[in-house]
Enzyme design. Structure first.
Site, mmCIF file in Angstrom:
data_model
loop_
_atom_site.group_PDB
_atom_site.id
_atom_site.type_symbol
_atom_site.label_atom_id
_atom_site.label_comp_id
_atom_site.label_asym_id
_atom_site.label_seq_id
_atom_site.Cartn_x
_atom_site.Cartn_y
_atom_site.Cartn_z
ATOM 1 N N TYR A 24 0.874 -1.147 0.000
ATOM 2 C CA TYR A 24 0.000 0.000 0.000
ATOM 3 C C TYR A 24 0.935 1.228 0.000
ATOM 4 O O TYR A 24 2.144 1.085 -0.077
ATOM 5 C CB TYR A 24 -0.905 -0.023 1.228
ATOM 6 N N ARG B 161 -7.796 -16.102 9.559
ATOM 7 C CA ARG B 161 -8.560 -17.158 8.886
ATOM 8 C C ARG B 161 -9.187 -18.152 9.846
ATOM 9 O O ARG B 161 -10.309 -18.612 9.622
ATOM 10 C CB ARG B 161 -7.649 -17.881 7.883
#
Length: 408
Positions: free
Chosen positions: A173, A349
């Site tokens: 980013y 996750r």
């Protein structure tokens, strides 16, 4: 000789000015549940689920500091219109006894120029294969504007009731791309030497720290390794972490890896669900995924605590509290992190599969995680992030996109 007692991961702990009920943080995973940059009831329910499930803090991802910094056209950015919904979200999480953090950042070259209606920004001109477009070089005025936008986002996060902000310095980013010699080819004060490439990230962290004035915790999520030849790597990550500590602008560091721009699967390890990604992509990107996706979405072997080996080198170089991310799925991995000197763990996750996993581990330390690291959750962030192996369909409710579905 003084013996340092290993912390109990499920006991209360302090993070900067914040007292958490335990040391487990729900890591930032883009939810795909905001709509037109506003909070929906689905987004609130998503985070309340983890609060009920026992985490000490959940992280809302990804709240862009500027409209052109969004990686998805529906992502939240810090507008007046978004604030009431964000307050409802933080209140709902607090009601379940958990804290809540806002991940803030600017997508830079990973941003979606078509959805944002504005070019993506990069330290140097860069072609993004996924969006099939060029990111333009950020000007010094852009750098100053985006630095102040991080400060304003942090102020607004505090006003909306967030207990912490997690500043995104990873995954290529914008701030991360400035750190990376692979992407940053500038010759001014923001390019060249490591000190120059780190200048933007340090200025962002200073602005955020000064904006919140110790009212809420400040976390930096920073790459250790871009996962590409010629990219930012551990030998440079160590001094940058030391500079952030010396600057006094962070309450904790969370180390990550990989590049959403160049090698996204490097962070996740496990299977690369190429067919699932192809199924949700528009043309011509769908065709591109089918033809060359295996070169962009590579598979890497999974093992528990897979970022520990590199993260412990940062741990040995700084004294600031650290959060271990990557393959934290059960009590043994949590306890390993505590023994290695990490103050917190971040889970992603495994909690998508079982939002109540922390509570169940608290009742029985031998509780295993059911996550198989298939990574089929990754493509679902376009339709409501979820574990596809759990029979609950899309996370998006019947009021999706309708006035009744918003929180205001």
């Amino acid at each position: 000789m003084t013996t340092v007692e290993t912390p109990d991961v499920l006991a209360p702990a302090r993070l900067g000015p914040l007292e958490l009920r335990n040391r487990v943080i729900k890591a930032a995973t883009y939810e795909g549940l905001s709509h037109k940059s506003l909070v929906t009831q689905d987004l609130v329910d998503f985070h309340v689920g983890y609060a009920k499930g026992g985490v000490g803090m959940t992280t809302v991802a990804y709240c862009a500091v500027a409209k052109e910094g969004r990686t998805d056209r529906h992502q939240i950015h810090w507008t007046d219109e978004a604030m009431p919904g964000l307050r409802k979200l933080t209140d709902a999480v607090h009601a379940e006894g958990a804290a809540v953090s806002a991940q803030i950042g600017h997508g830079g070259p990973v941003a979606n120029p078509k959805g944002n209606g504005a070019p993506a920004l990069s330290p140097s001109k860069h072609f993004h294969a996924t969006t099939l477009s060029w990111a333009k070089e950020a000007s010094v005025d852009d750098i100053h504007r985006i630095t102040e936008a991080h400060a304003e986002a942090a102020r607004r996060a505090a006003a909306a009731g967030f207990d912490a902000v997690e500043v995104h310095l990873g995954h290529n980013y914008l701030a991360s791309s400035f750190l990376s010699p692979k992407v940053n080819h500038r010759t001014d004060a923001y390019g060249g030497s490591l000190e120059n490439r780190a200048r933007f990230a340090r200025e962002i962290m200073r602005a955020v720290h000064d904006a919140v004035g110790g009212r809420i915790a400040v976390i930096a999520k920073m790459n250790m390794d871009d996962g590409v030849p010629g990219g930012f790597w551990l030998d440079e990550a160590i001094p940058v972490a030391q500079w952030l500590e010396k600057d006094g602008t962070v309450d904790a560091l969370e180390m990550t890896a990989g590049s959403s721009l160049l090698n996204p699967m490097y962070l996740f390890k496990g299977d690369a669900p190429l067919d699932d990604f192809s199924a949700i992509m528009p043309q011509p990107i769908k065709l591109g995924v089918k033809l060359v996706g295996k070169h962009f979405l590579r598979s890497y072997p999974y093992r528990d605590a897979y970022l520990l080996e590199d993260a412990r080198q940062i741990r040995s170089a700084v004294k600031v509290p650290m959060i271990l991310l990557g393959g934290i799925t059960d009590r043994p991995a949590m306890d390993l992190a505590m023994r290695e000197g990490f103050e917190f763990v971040a889970m992603a996750r495994s909690l998508l599969r079982e939002p109540d996993l922390v509570n169940r581990i608290g009742r029985d330390a031998a509780t295993p995680s059911l996550c198989i690291h298939c990574n089929k959750c990754m493509p679902t962030n376009f339709t409501g992030t979820r574990c596809v192996l759990v029979d609950r369909g899309s996370s998006r409710g019947a009021t999706w996109g309708k006035p009744a579905g918003y929180v205001s």
